[in-house]
Design a protein around this motif. Sequence first.
Motif, PDB file in Angstrom:
ATOM      1  N   GLY A 174      -0.075  -5.919  -6.360  1.00  0.00           N
ATOM      2  CA  GLY A 174      -1.342  -5.958  -5.634  1.00  0.00           C
ATOM      3  C   GLY A 174      -1.945  -7.341  -5.635  1.00  0.00           C
ATOM      4  O   GLY A 174      -2.485  -7.808  -4.625  1.00  0.00           O
TER       5      GLY A 174
ATOM      6  N   LEU B 126      -7.178  -3.614  -4.326  1.00  0.00           N
ATOM      7  CA  LEU B 126      -5.734  -3.690  -4.485  1.00  0.00           C
ATOM      8  C   LEU B 126      -5.339  -4.577  -5.660  1.00  0.00           C
ATOM      9  O   LEU B 126      -4.365  -4.289  -6.369  1.00  0.00           O
TER      10      LEU B 126
ATOM     11  N   LEU C  91       0.824  -1.206   0.000  1.00  0.00           N
ATOM     12  CA  LEU C  91       0.000   0.000   0.000  1.00  0.00           C
ATOM     13  C   LEU C  91       0.862   1.260   0.000  1.00  0.00           C
ATOM     14  O   LEU C  91       0.522   2.253  -0.667  1.00  0.00           O
TER      15      LEU C  91
END
Length: 441
Positions: free
Chosen positions: A281, A274, A159
């Motif tokens: 991701g 994501l 992230l």
Amino acid sequence: MTTTSRISAATTVFACTISGGLLTLPKVFANTTLGISLIIVVLSALTTFASLLALVILSEINPNVTGYGSLIGERFGVKAKRTLDGTIGLFLTGVIGASFIVVHGFVEDQISDSFWISALVTISIAAVVVLLSMPKKMGALSLAATFSMVSFIFLVVTLMYYGILELSSSPNLSNSTAPKWWPDKNSTNLSGNKLWTQIGTAVPVILYAFGCQIQVFDIYESVGKKGTKNGVVHFIPVLIAAVSLMVVLFSATGIFGVYSFPDSDISGDVLQTLAKKGLLGKIARGVLVLACVLAAPLIIHPTRTCLASFMQVFHSTNMDSEHDKEMSNFARIVLTIIVVGSSTTLAISGINFLVVVGALGAFIASPLFFVIPGLMLLDGMKRYSKNNSSMVSLLNDGDMNTSQLSFNRNGSFATNIMAVWLVVVGVLTFVLSVWSFVSTK
């Protein structure tokens, strides 16, 4: 207590927080604004620290308190103990269900969106979890706990990577897409009752993410009380380190989770959003799903123990010996199937992930983690003060396992204030959550 054992204990306390609830934090931060969410995180951390410390103190001033059930049972009897054990078993089943929702969502996206095929694959994964949950001792699953913690750190790093990438590629995000740090008075989305509703939704979810209280008795018993006369005093740095680590990683998850998706409606399960960002991701999502599968047995162990107490499926009602505390193989298998089956059914039902986490935080986690420890600490301190003279430090009569905690006047006052804080936060959170639930209807 050695430095190594303290680090191990802090790591274990933190590892107990790893669950699907953490994946809701970016959604919560986006809805409530980053600044207000960080304030809630800090207050939740302080409250969680107070709750953990309260439980450790209670186990020290009363050697018969070895878990939540005995905490209540010592004061209100066997029926109260079994009722609380049943409630904890229900709560933990929901926690496992939240993890299976993540797994089921992954199966639907990556294998098949057909209800029957995705359900069959999810059930097959659940069968593997049942097999992994068969060992009697949680120590056999220590590698799973480590993998879960490393996986969550990998999620945070992912992230952070995407968040920094978005900032570097679009340094001047428009006002409409830039993450909000504070409510805008001119915004209709974060004003008036709407903001309070968002806060009411955020508080229980964030408090639930911090939940690690149930296992603290076992951790303190195995690490805190051995090798020192000052178990509670030496265990406080463990709690500070664990909670501080939670604050750093939870805040990073929320903030960078929001910055990673400036133009997207973030899903309640951030892994779904994501996976659309790219290869990294997708890898992060796969790793976290595997971590949920491997970590589930760690939660199943205390869950079936609580249910066993509630359903009285031990060898005998005489609980004085270690032999009598062990479940039969048949009982262990049946309870494991019941827990995993219930959790899998919750996941397959298609219920909203954020709704599950919010409900657990609002209606079970807050009373369980804060109200009960606060009330029992107030009661314990009241009874303790009648039977013990005020002292500054721990006493020891020569047996390293029989040290007893005593308080001076200031210590007693601070402990009672901490207990009141827990009760107030627990009650207010429950009321705020109910208000938020009603206002959104």
